[in-house]
Design a protein around this motif. Structure first.
Motif, PDB file in Angstrom:
ATOM      1  N   ASN A   1       0.824  -1.218   0.000  1.00 30.91           N
ATOM      2  CA  ASN A   1       0.000   0.000   0.000  1.00 30.91           C
ATOM      3  C   ASN A   1       0.856   1.266   0.000  1.00 30.91           C
ATOM      4  N   ASP A   2       2.083   1.144  -0.513  1.00 30.36           N
ATOM      5  CA  ASP A   2       3.015   2.275  -0.559  1.00 30.36           C
ATOM      6  C   ASP A   2       3.005   2.858  -1.963  1.00 30.36           C
ATOM      7  N   LEU A   3       2.019   3.700  -2.245  1.00 27.30           N
ATOM      8  CA  LEU A   3       1.893   4.279  -3.580  1.00 27.30           C
ATOM      9  C   LEU A   3       3.038   5.233  -3.888  1.00 27.30           C
ATOM     10  N   LEU A   4       3.622   5.808  -2.849  1.00 29.92           N
ATOM     11  CA  LEU A   4       4.752   6.707  -3.054  1.00 29.92           C
ATOM     12  C   LEU A   4       5.960   5.924  -3.565  1.00 29.92           C
ATOM     13  N   ALA A   5       6.234   4.766  -2.965  1.00 25.19           N
ATOM     14  CA  ALA A   5       7.337   3.930  -3.443  1.00 25.19           C
ATOM     15  C   ALA A   5       7.059   3.445  -4.863  1.00 25.19           C
ATOM     16  N   TYR A   6       5.793   3.083  -5.133  1.00 23.54           N
ATOM     17  CA  TYR A   6       5.428   2.645  -6.486  1.00 23.54           C
ATOM     18  C   TYR A   6       5.740   3.734  -7.499  1.00 23.54           C
ATOM     19  N   ALA A   7       5.379   4.975  -7.184  1.00 21.33           N
ATOM     20  CA  ALA A   7       5.626   6.075  -8.117  1.00 21.33           C
ATOM     21  C   ALA A   7       7.122   6.286  -8.332  1.00 21.33           C
ATOM     22  N   ARG A   8       7.898   6.224  -7.252  1.00 23.41           N
ATOM     23  CA  ARG A   8       9.339   6.449  -7.373  1.00 23.41           C
ATOM     24  C   ARG A   8      10.026   5.346  -8.159  1.00 23.41           C
ATOM     25  N   LEU A   9       9.493   4.137  -8.065  1.00 26.95           N
ATOM     26  CA  LEU A   9      10.072   3.018  -8.813  1.00 26.95           C
ATOM     27  C   LEU A   9       9.643   3.013 -10.279  1.00 26.95           C
ATOM     28  N   SER A  10       8.641   3.804 -10.623  1.00 27.05           N
ATOM     29  CA  SER A  10       8.046   3.742 -11.958  1.00 27.05           C
ATOM     30  C   SER A  10       8.768   4.592 -12.996  1.00 27.05           C
ATOM     31  N   VAL A  11       9.525   5.603 -12.544  1.00 29.59           N
ATOM     32  CA  VAL A  11      10.214   6.512 -13.467  1.00 29.59           C
ATOM     33  C   VAL A  11      11.572   6.885 -12.887  1.00 29.59           C
ATOM     34  N   PRO A  12      12.509   7.334 -13.720  1.00 27.86           N
ATOM     35  CA  PRO A  12      13.813   7.762 -13.210  1.00 27.86           C
ATOM     36  C   PRO A  12      13.672   8.963 -12.279  1.00 27.86           C
ATOM     37  N   PRO A  13      14.634   9.156 -11.361  1.00 27.58           N
ATOM     38  CA  PRO A  13      14.536  10.235 -10.369  1.00 27.58           C
ATOM     39  C   PRO A  13      14.313  11.624 -10.951  1.00 27.58           C
ATOM     40  N   ALA A  14      15.039  11.970 -12.011  1.00 22.44           N
ATOM     41  CA  ALA A  14      14.882  13.308 -12.594  1.00 22.44           C
ATOM     42  C   ALA A  14      13.473  13.501 -13.150  1.00 22.44           C
ATOM     43  N   GLN A  15      12.944  12.464 -13.778  1.00 25.68           N
ATOM     44  CA  GLN A  15      11.597  12.551 -14.317  1.00 25.68           C
ATOM     45  C   GLN A  15      10.565  12.625 -13.187  1.00 25.68           C
ATOM     46  N   TYR A  16      10.818  11.911 -12.108  1.00 28.71           N
ATOM     47  CA  TYR A  16       9.936  11.943 -10.954  1.00 28.71           C
ATOM     48  C   TYR A  16       9.817  13.366 -10.403  1.00 28.71           C
ATOM     49  N   ARG A  17      10.950  14.053 -10.289  1.00 29.19           N
ATOM     50  CA  ARG A  17      10.925  15.421  -9.761  1.00 29.19           C
ATOM     51  C   ARG A  17      10.149  16.352 -10.694  1.00 29.19           C
ATOM     52  N   ARG A  18      10.302  16.160 -11.997  1.00 31.65           N
ATOM     53  CA  ARG A  18       9.553  16.987 -12.953  1.00 31.65           C
ATOM     54  C   ARG A  18       8.053  16.705 -12.862  1.00 31.65           C
ATOM     55  N   LEU A  19       7.691  15.454 -12.595  1.00 26.06           N
ATOM     56  CA  LEU A  19       6.271  15.112 -12.436  1.00 26.06           C
ATOM     57  C   LEU A  19       5.699  15.750 -11.168  1.00 26.06           C
ATOM     58  N   GLN A  20       6.511  15.829 -10.124  1.00 24.60           N
ATOM     59  CA  GLN A  20       6.077  16.545  -8.921  1.00 24.60           C
ATOM     60  C   GLN A  20       5.779  18.005  -9.240  1.00 24.60           C
ATOM     61  N   ASP A  21       6.686  18.637  -9.989  1.00 26.13           N
ATOM     62  CA  ASP A  21       6.498  20.042 -10.357  1.00 26.13           C
ATOM     63  C   ASP A  21       5.259  20.219 -11.226  1.00 26.13           C
ATOM     64  N   ALA A  22       5.054  19.301 -12.169  1.00 18.53           N
ATOM     65  CA  ALA A  22       3.893  19.394 -13.057  1.00 18.53           C
ATOM     66  C   ALA A  22       2.600  19.265 -12.269  1.00 18.53           C
ATOM     67  N   TRP A  23       2.592  18.407 -11.251  1.00 17.53           N
ATOM     68  CA  TRP A  23       1.412  18.278 -10.373  1.00 17.53           C
ATOM     69  C   TRP A  23       1.180  19.601  -9.643  1.00 17.53           C
ATOM     70  N   ALA A  24       2.252  20.163  -9.061  1.00 16.05           N
ATOM     71  CA  ALA A  24       2.130  21.405  -8.300  1.00 16.05           C
ATOM     72  C   ALA A  24       1.616  22.548  -9.174  1.00 16.05           C
ATOM     73  N   GLN A  25       1.967  22.516 -10.459  1.00 17.52           N
ATOM     74  CA  GLN A  25       1.525  23.551 -11.393  1.00 17.52           C
ATOM     75  C   GLN A  25       0.131  23.286 -11.941  1.00 17.52           C
ATOM     76  N   GLY A  26      -0.452  22.136 -11.570  1.00 18.11           N
ATOM     77  CA  GLY A  26      -1.795  21.806 -12.022  1.00 18.11           C
ATOM     78  C   GLY A  26      -1.865  21.178 -13.397  1.00 18.11           C
ATOM     79  N   HIS A  27      -0.719  20.708 -13.917  1.00 18.56           N
ATOM     80  CA  HIS A  27      -0.676  20.142 -15.270  1.00 18.56           C
ATOM     81  C   HIS A  27      -0.641  18.614 -15.285  1.00 18.56           C
ATOM     82  N   SER A  28      -0.620  17.975 -14.115  1.00 12.61           N
ATOM     83  CA  SER A  28      -0.485  16.513 -14.072  1.00 12.61           C
ATOM     84  C   SER A  28      -1.163  15.959 -12.831  1.00 12.61           C
ATOM     85  N   ARG A  29      -1.692  14.741 -12.983  1.00 13.49           N
ATOM     86  CA  ARG A  29      -2.166  13.974 -11.838  1.00 13.49           C
ATOM     87  C   ARG A  29      -1.577  12.564 -11.903  1.00 13.49           C
ATOM     88  N   TRP A  30      -0.432  12.435 -12.582  1.00 12.07           N
ATOM     89  CA  TRP A  30       0.272  11.153 -12.599  1.00 12.07           C
ATOM     90  C   TRP A  30       0.775  10.883 -11.185  1.00 12.07           C
TER      91      TRP A  30
END
Length: 316
Positions: free
Chosen positions: A54-83
């Motif tokens: 039930n660790d969705l955070l670990a699942y997300a981190r394992l799903s993409v490379p670290p640099a891409q993960y950080r960009r996805l965080q930013d895209a969520w914060a900007q309202g452009h992503s819900r990945w």
């Protein structure tokens, strides 16, 4: 209750079932997302174990490379992503499901809906499950937007789940009462019922809040005889082919007493393996997010310049 509300509730339950199917399709121990496995099958198993925990955070981190993960965080914060929520089947029904379950009268409404539509209807439920299974298989056989491998996997899963649903105690009143009570309580505990809540909590905060709800959802399904965690923990696989940074693996997992198999491609990026489809989806998502943010910045810039020109000069 209005027709629209009943439809929303049925869609909510359908979303839950499809969510579980997705989790099973992914495939025992704690997972360290900072150290993703360097072998294709192990990479998929690590993601499956994260969902089992039930660790969705670990699942997300394992799903993409670290640099891409950080960009996805930013895209969520900007309202452009819900990945990664958009990776779920019927992801657009996740919020309506949480809203229906967490409504102040959600428990009573769902109980009444169950009594009207399902309570004691064992034969009707069995027939509906069989019909939906047949319909689903026929639809998949003629669906031209999926690969042959995907079609084979989906058909296996639909047939297996239809067989499970036909025999599951779905019409049992006591079981339904316990399930609805558990789900409504877990939904309310998330504090999430619309997109503003996802925006407020951010990507990591939202995933952490949804983890316990996923845990309860899986426990409810297990009470009906569908053990998703078993599917996730017992996922096995083998590498069918590997050429450079591309690999094709065959996976197998138990589902409702049957063994389901599928083939999926993986891509190596930054020395680790990731699902090829996930990388393609997130690459496209980030391109769109960058374009949307650039457009937003361009609209703001002229306003800032105009405001600056209008300011009076500073007094000496």
């Amino acid at each position: 209750m209005s027709i629209m509300k009943r439809r929303t509730q049925r869609q909510a339950w359908a979303c839950g079932a499809m969510l579980l199917l997705m989790l099973a399709a992914c495939g025992r121990d704690a997972v360290d997302p900072a150290k993703p496995p360097a072998e294709p099958v192990a990479a998929v198993q690590a993601m499956a174990r994260a969902v089992a925990a039930n660790d969705l955070l670990a699942y997300a981190r394992l799903s993409v490379p670290p640099a891409q993960y950080r960009r996805l965080q930013d895209a969520w914060a900007q309202g452009h992503s819900r990945w990664p929520l958009t990776e779920l089947p019927l992801h657009d029904q996740l919020l309506p499901m949480l809203q229906a379950l967490s409504a102040p009268d959600g428990n009573q409404q769902l109980q009444r809906s169950f009594e009207r539509q399902l309570a004691g209807q064992t034969t009707a439920v069995r027939q509906a499950a069989q019909s939906m299974g047949l319909f689903g298989v026929q639809y998949l056989r003629h669906e031209n937007t999926i690969t042959a491998s995907q079609r084979s996997h989906y058909i296996q899963a639909v047939e297996t789940l239809a067989g499970w649903a036909a025999d599951a105690p779905i019409s049992d009143r006591a079981r339904a009462r316990a399930a609805i009570t558990a789900l409504t309580g877990a939904a309310r505990a998330t504090g999430i019922s619309d997109d503003s809540h996802l925006q407020q909590h951010g990507m990591e905060g939202s995933l952490q809040k949804l983890g316990p709800f996923i845990s309860v959802l899986k426990a409810v399904m297990a009470s009906y005889g569908l053990d998703v965690d078993e599917s996730l923990r017992d996922l096995t696989g083998e590498v069918l082919s590997q050429q450079g940074d591309n690999a094709l693996v065959r996976l197998q997992y138990p589902l409702a007493g049957q063994t389901v198999s599928l083939q999926i491609p993986l891509t190596r990026r930054e020395s680790h393996w990731y699902l090829t489809r996930t990388l393609a989806d997130t690459d496209a998502l980030l391109r769109n997010a960058d374009a949307a943010q650039a457009e937003s910045d361009a609209r703001i810039a002229p306003a800032d310049e105009t405001g600056a020109d209008a300011m009076p000069p500073a007094k000496p």
